[in-house]
Design an enzyme around this catalytic site. Structure first.
Site, PDB file in Angstrom:
ATOM      1  N   LYS A   1     -16.152   7.797  -3.738  1.00 28.78           N
ATOM      2  CA  LYS A   1     -15.844   9.203  -3.437  1.00 28.78           C
ATOM      3  C   LYS A   1     -15.379   9.952  -4.692  1.00 28.78           C
ATOM      4  O   LYS A   1     -15.835  11.049  -4.973  1.00 28.78           O
ATOM      5  CB  LYS A   1     -14.744   9.319  -2.359  1.00 28.78           C
ATOM      6  CG  LYS A   1     -15.097   8.682  -1.027  1.00 28.78           C
ATOM      7  CD  LYS A   1     -14.065   9.019   0.047  1.00 28.78           C
ATOM      8  CE  LYS A   1     -12.669   8.496  -0.247  1.00 28.78           C
ATOM      9  NZ  LYS A   1     -12.568   7.029  -0.308  1.00 28.78           N
TER      10      LYS A   1
ATOM     11  N   ARG B   1      -7.834  11.760   6.438  1.00 29.96           N
ATOM     12  CA  ARG B   1      -7.941  10.317   6.670  1.00 29.96           C
ATOM     13  C   ARG B   1      -7.533   9.958   8.090  1.00 29.96           C
ATOM     14  O   ARG B   1      -7.635   8.782   8.460  1.00 29.96           O
ATOM     15  CB  ARG B   1      -7.015   9.578   5.702  1.00 29.96           C
ATOM     16  CG  ARG B   1      -7.688   9.013   4.446  1.00 29.96           C
ATOM     17  CD  ARG B   1      -6.597   8.415   3.595  1.00 29.96           C
ATOM     18  NE  ARG B   1      -7.000   7.414   2.656  1.00 29.96           N
ATOM     19  CZ  ARG B   1      -7.236   7.634   1.368  1.00 29.96           C
ATOM     20  NH1 ARG B   1      -7.201   8.848   0.879  1.00 29.96           N
ATOM     21  NH2 ARG B   1      -7.506   6.625   0.565  1.00 29.96           N
TER      22      ARG B   1
ATOM     23  N   ARG C   1     -11.981  -1.956 -10.631  1.00 32.73           N
ATOM     24  CA  ARG C   1     -11.866  -0.545 -11.031  1.00 32.73           C
ATOM     25  C   ARG C   1     -10.847  -0.338 -12.143  1.00 32.73           C
ATOM     26  O   ARG C   1      -9.762  -0.897 -12.132  1.00 32.73           O
ATOM     27  CB  ARG C   1     -11.457   0.277  -9.807  1.00 32.73           C
ATOM     28  CG  ARG C   1     -11.256   1.736 -10.097  1.00 32.73           C
ATOM     29  CD  ARG C   1     -11.468   2.582  -8.892  1.00 32.73           C
ATOM     30  NE  ARG C   1     -10.511   2.345  -7.817  1.00 32.73           N
ATOM     31  CZ  ARG C   1     -10.609   2.911  -6.622  1.00 32.73           C
ATOM     32  NH1 ARG C   1     -11.634   3.696  -6.348  1.00 32.73           N
ATOM     33  NH2 ARG C   1      -9.705   2.665  -5.708  1.00 32.73           N
TER      34      ARG C   1
ATOM     35  N   ARG D   1      -5.105   0.613 -11.215  1.00 36.59           N
ATOM     36  CA  ARG D   1      -4.141   1.180 -10.274  1.00 36.59           C
ATOM     37  C   ARG D   1      -3.383   0.051  -9.589  1.00 36.59           C
ATOM     38  O   ARG D   1      -3.961  -0.966  -9.228  1.00 36.59           O
ATOM     39  CB  ARG D   1      -4.890   1.996  -9.211  1.00 36.59           C
ATOM     40  CG  ARG D   1      -5.249   3.369  -9.686  1.00 36.59           C
ATOM     41  CD  ARG D   1      -6.191   4.066  -8.749  1.00 36.59           C
ATOM     42  NE  ARG D   1      -5.845   3.959  -7.339  1.00 36.59           N
ATOM     43  CZ  ARG D   1      -6.524   4.563  -6.363  1.00 36.59           C
ATOM     44  NH1 ARG D   1      -7.573   5.300  -6.653  1.00 36.59           N
ATOM     45  NH2 ARG D   1      -6.174   4.436  -5.115  1.00 36.59           N
TER      46      ARG D   1
ATOM     47  N   ARG E   1      -5.622  -1.795   2.521  1.00 36.87           N
ATOM     48  CA  ARG E   1      -6.132  -0.411   2.537  1.00 36.87           C
ATOM     49  C   ARG E   1      -7.433  -0.331   3.337  1.00 36.87           C
ATOM     50  O   ARG E   1      -7.673   0.644   4.045  1.00 36.87           O
ATOM     51  CB  ARG E   1      -6.353   0.089   1.109  1.00 36.87           C
ATOM     52  CG  ARG E   1      -5.042   0.426   0.412  1.00 36.87           C
ATOM     53  CD  ARG E   1      -5.219   0.549  -1.083  1.00 36.87           C
ATOM     54  NE  ARG E   1      -6.122   1.596  -1.469  1.00 36.87           N
ATOM     55  CZ  ARG E   1      -6.813   1.602  -2.607  1.00 36.87           C
ATOM     56  NH1 ARG E   1      -6.700   0.590  -3.455  1.00 36.87           N
ATOM     57  NH2 ARG E   1      -7.588   2.609  -2.898  1.00 36.87           N
TER      58      ARG E   1
HETATM   59  P1  AMP Z   1      -6.936   7.208  -2.908  1.00 42.84           P
HETATM   60  O1  AMP Z   1      -6.753   7.583  -4.328  1.00 42.84           O
HETATM   61  O2  AMP Z   1      -7.706   8.231  -2.107  1.00 42.84           O
HETATM   62  O3  AMP Z   1      -7.483   5.821  -2.705  1.00 42.84           O
HETATM   63  O4  AMP Z   1      -5.462   7.228  -2.254  1.00 42.84           O
HETATM   64  C1  AMP Z   1      -4.454   6.348  -2.722  1.00 42.84           C
HETATM   65  C2  AMP Z   1      -3.330   6.286  -1.712  1.00 42.84           C
HETATM   66  O5  AMP Z   1      -2.750   7.584  -1.543  1.00 42.84           O
HETATM   67  C3  AMP Z   1      -3.717   5.862  -0.289  1.00 42.84           C
HETATM   68  O6  AMP Z   1      -3.806   4.452  -0.165  1.00 42.84           O
HETATM   69  C4  AMP Z   1      -2.563   6.449   0.499  1.00 42.84           C
HETATM   70  O7  AMP Z   1      -1.371   5.695   0.365  1.00 42.84           O
HETATM   71  C5  AMP Z   1      -2.327   7.779  -0.206  1.00 42.84           C
HETATM   72  N1  AMP Z   1      -3.189   8.837   0.390  1.00 42.84           N
HETATM   73  C6  AMP Z   1      -4.192   9.507  -0.232  1.00 42.84           C
HETATM   74  N2  AMP Z   1      -4.766  10.391   0.598  1.00 42.84           N
HETATM   75  C7  AMP Z   1      -4.125  10.274   1.788  1.00 42.84           C
HETATM   76  C8  AMP Z   1      -4.280  10.898   3.054  1.00 42.84           C
HETATM   77  N3  AMP Z   1      -5.215  11.825   3.286  1.00 42.84           N
HETATM   78  N4  AMP Z   1      -3.424  10.518   4.046  1.00 42.84           N
HETATM   79  C9  AMP Z   1      -2.471   9.604   3.831  1.00 42.84           C
HETATM   80  N5  AMP Z   1      -2.288   8.964   2.677  1.00 42.84           N
HETATM   81  C10 AMP Z   1      -3.106   9.287   1.648  1.00 42.84           C
END
Ligand code: AMP
Length: 225
Positions: A14, A89, A128, A161, A172
């Site tokens: 994404k 989400r 990654r 990360r 996740r």
């Molecule tokens: P990402 O970079 O999109 O993989 O997001 C990393 C982390 O941020 C996720 O595992 C969640 O802990 C938090 N996070 C990001 N977007 C959301 C969302 N829309 N709702 C809840 N937690 C989020």
């Protein structure tokens, strides 16, 4: 104005695709995870709160994410349209977004669902690497930087990360399948969903997305070097 949601599991691509799409269109990339990581770097309360959930691979509470995103899309640079990456989400986030957009006579125009099997996702997440300076992403298995640990684009340092460890990544993915997958059906019912095979080469996935959005790739700006 076009508003697009990129839906898909962690590791589906994404972030990579949203970055390219925003470079090749007038749409602004809004990534909830990036906003949390920026808040953490700045040492804000929001950042500290988000970190406690991110480190465990849990979702940050709906009301916190919703507030942050609605504030972000009210900024002038989002006026021409947004590519949402990592948001919504949950069902609650989706309905909050819809309501907020409706208030401004605005709407979601398309949802692009990037489908990738679970075993591929794990390898993508575990391999990654992200640039500390410009946020470019690489993968030690599929798409390594030319010099190990150094960004090709800006020579910044690459890091992994903390939530990309195998254990957290597994969790996740479980959270995704439980809480986010229902959105696929939700958007399918609204006839907004376009399914894209996310396993193909990066550039082919981009073309498929532009095609789904009915944007002629030849009319868009070429990818920036
Ligand atoms: P990402 O970079 O999109 O993989 O997001 C990393 C982390 O941020 C996720 O595992 C969640 O802990 C938090 N996070 C990001 N977007 C959301 C969302 N829309 N709702 C809840 N937690 C989020």
């Amino acid at each position: 104005m076009t508003n697009v949601i990129l839906l898909g599991p962690p590791g589906a691509g994404k972030g990579t695709q949203a970055k390219t799409l925003s470079e090749r269109t007038s749409l602004t990339h809004v990534a909830s995870g990036d906003l949390f990581r920026a808040a953490l770097r700045e040492g804000t309360e929001l950042g500290m709160l988000a970190k406690s959930y991110m480190d465990r691979g849990e979702l940050v509470p709906n009301e916190v994410v919703i507030r942050m995103i609605l504030e972000r899309i009210a900024q002038p640079d989002c006026g021409a349209g947004v590519i949402f990456d990592g948001f919504p989400r949950t069902r609650e986030q989706a309905t909050a977004l819809e309501a907020a957009m409706g208030e401004h006579h605005n709407q979601i125009d398309a949802v692009l669902y990037l489908r990738v099997p679970r075993d591929v996702l794990l390898r993508r997440i575990a391999g990654r690497q992200t640039c500390k300076t410009c946020g470019a992403t690489y993968n030690i298995y599929y798409f390594p930087s030319h010099r190990p640990g150094i960004c090709d684009a800006c020579r910044g340092k690459l890091y992994q990360r903390s939530d990309d460890s195998i254990e957290t990544a597994e969790h996740r993915l479980d959270v995704y399948f439980e809480q986010t997958m229902p959105l696929i059906e939700y958007y399918q019912r609204q006839e907004l969903l376009h399914e894209i095979d996310g396993q193909r080469e990066i550039s082919l996935v981009t073309e498929a997305m532009l095609h789904a959005l009915k944007i002629n790739p030849e009319l868009t700006a070429p990818p920036k070097e």
